[in-house]
Design an enzyme around this catalytic site. Structure first.
Site, PDB file in Angstrom:
ATOM      1  CG  ASP A   7       2.283  68.827  45.007  1.00 28.95           C
ATOM      2  OD1 ASP A   7       3.239  69.250  44.342  1.00 28.95           O
ATOM      3  OD2 ASP A   7       1.425  68.042  44.548  1.00 28.95           O
ATOM      4  CG  ASP A   9       1.485  70.397  38.498  1.00 30.51           C
ATOM      5  OD1 ASP A   9       0.834  70.561  37.463  1.00 30.51           O
ATOM      6  OD2 ASP A   9       2.404  71.157  38.858  1.00 30.51           O
ATOM      7  CB  THR A  41       5.487  73.268  43.361  1.00 34.81           C
ATOM      8  OG1 THR A  41       5.279  72.735  42.062  1.00 34.81           O
ATOM      9  CG2 THR A  41       6.119  74.644  43.204  1.00 34.81           C
ATOM     10  N   GLY A  42       7.496  71.240  42.358  1.00 37.27           N
ATOM     11  CA  GLY A  42       8.584  70.990  41.419  1.00 37.27           C
ATOM     12  C   GLY A  42       8.650  72.076  40.354  1.00 37.27           C
ATOM     13  CE  LYS A 199       7.310  68.996  45.732  1.00 36.28           C
ATOM     14  NZ  LYS A 199       5.871  68.689  45.631  1.00 36.28           N
ATOM     15  CB  SER A 223       3.627  63.085  43.214  1.00 37.22           C
ATOM     16  OG  SER A 223       2.522  63.579  42.538  1.00 37.22           O
ATOM     17  CG  ASN A 225       7.433  65.537  43.651  1.00 32.70           C
ATOM     18  OD1 ASN A 225       6.283  65.203  43.951  1.00 32.70           O
ATOM     19  ND2 ASN A 225       7.677  66.599  42.906  1.00 32.70           N
TER      20      ASN A 225
HETATM   21 CA    CA Z   1       2.094  66.700  42.755  1.00 32.49          CA
END
Ligand code: CA
Length: 275
Positions: A7, A9, A41-42, A199, A223, A225
């Site tokens: 991931d 962030d 990642t988002g 994800k 996180s 997600n």
């Molecule tokens: Ca994150």
């Protein structure tokens, strides 16, 4: 062959949203040690590309909305339903919630987004004097520093065109506004996606593409997600700064993102000190 999914962030990026030299070196070492490393990642693909700089690795972006291989060839995309997106955008506009729309080449953001968020922050911090205004504002600025952010007069317009839309990201300091029960990548963020498995589904797809089994997949995250990604990985690495939900189901807890937690884990793995 092993697959390491990382991931960005709160995981690979430090609080200054940068990839440290230690983390970059560890990834390069993994790449020459029979490992495939992917970012999961988002963030949008073009934003990730800019952050990775000279690291050419597969990218799972927009929470699984796009999957690119080593050569930046698109392997798959999962689009958001335009009508659903349009309804969500109308709802968010009516409730004065800041949001961004992720397309192939831009992150659309309303012209007055930054001002409105700042006004919202003033209301929240005057009601909660214990909250640190500067720290909270830093979180919002991270949004506006994303590569490809493009302010537009009416963000809802995009749903009338033929652009590919991957997700909506909402940001608010008013936690009440965010109680929509959707996936979160950070304290003030919720995301509206075509499907919740995001994800994880994309990671499974990438693993299949490279012929890698679940037992050889290592997922690193912090996180909510990242939960779906953890479900698809035989090895689950929670950051020191991860939420407890991830720590509880992890197979390893590494250092925090500001202590090069990714490099710490990768080095342990490569030196056979993991498990
Ligand atoms: Ca994150």
């Amino acid at each position: 062959m092993r697959l390491i999914a990382i991931d960005l962030d709160g995981t690979l990026l430090n609080t200054e949203s940068q990839i440290s030299a230690e983390n970059r070196a560890a990834i390069k070492k993994a790449l020459i040690s029979d490992c495939i490393v992917t970012i999961c990642t988002g963030r949008a693909t073009f934003d990730v590309k800019a952050l990775l700089n000279d690291l050419d690795i597969p990218i799972i972006a927009a929470n699984g909305g796009t999957v690119h291989d080593f050569n930046y060839k698109l392997l798959s995309r999962t689009l958001m339903d335009k009508e659903a997106g349009k309804k969500a955008a109308q709802y968010l506009t009516d409730h004065q919630i800041y949001f961004e729309v992720y397309t192939d080449d831009a992150l659309l953001s309303p012209y007055d987004g930054e001002q409105k968020l700042e006004a919202e922050l003033d209301i929240v911090t005057s009601a909660n004097p214990n909250e640190d205004r500067d720290t909270l504002w830093q979180g919002a600025l991270t949004q506006f520093k994303q590569f490809g952010i493009k302010p537009v007069p009416d963000i809802r317009e995009v749903f009338n065109g033929d652009e590919h839309i991957y997700k909506l990201l909402c940001f608010s300091f008013d936690m009440e506004k965010l109680k929509l029960g959707l996936t979160s990548s950070g304290r003030h963020i919720i995301e509206i996606l075509p499907d919740e498995s995001g994800k994880g589904r994309a990671l499974k797809e990438l693993a299949r593409h490279y012929g890698i089994e679940k037992k050889d997949i290592y997922a690193i995250g912090d996180s909510p997600n990242d939960l779906s990604m953890f479900e698809e990985a035989g090895h689950r690495v929670a950051m020191g700064n991860a939420i407890n939900e991830l720590k509880h189901i992890s197979t390893f807890i590494t250092k925090s993102n500001d202590e090069n937690g990714v490099a710490y884990f990768i080095n342990k793995l490569l030196e056979n000190e993991y498990q």
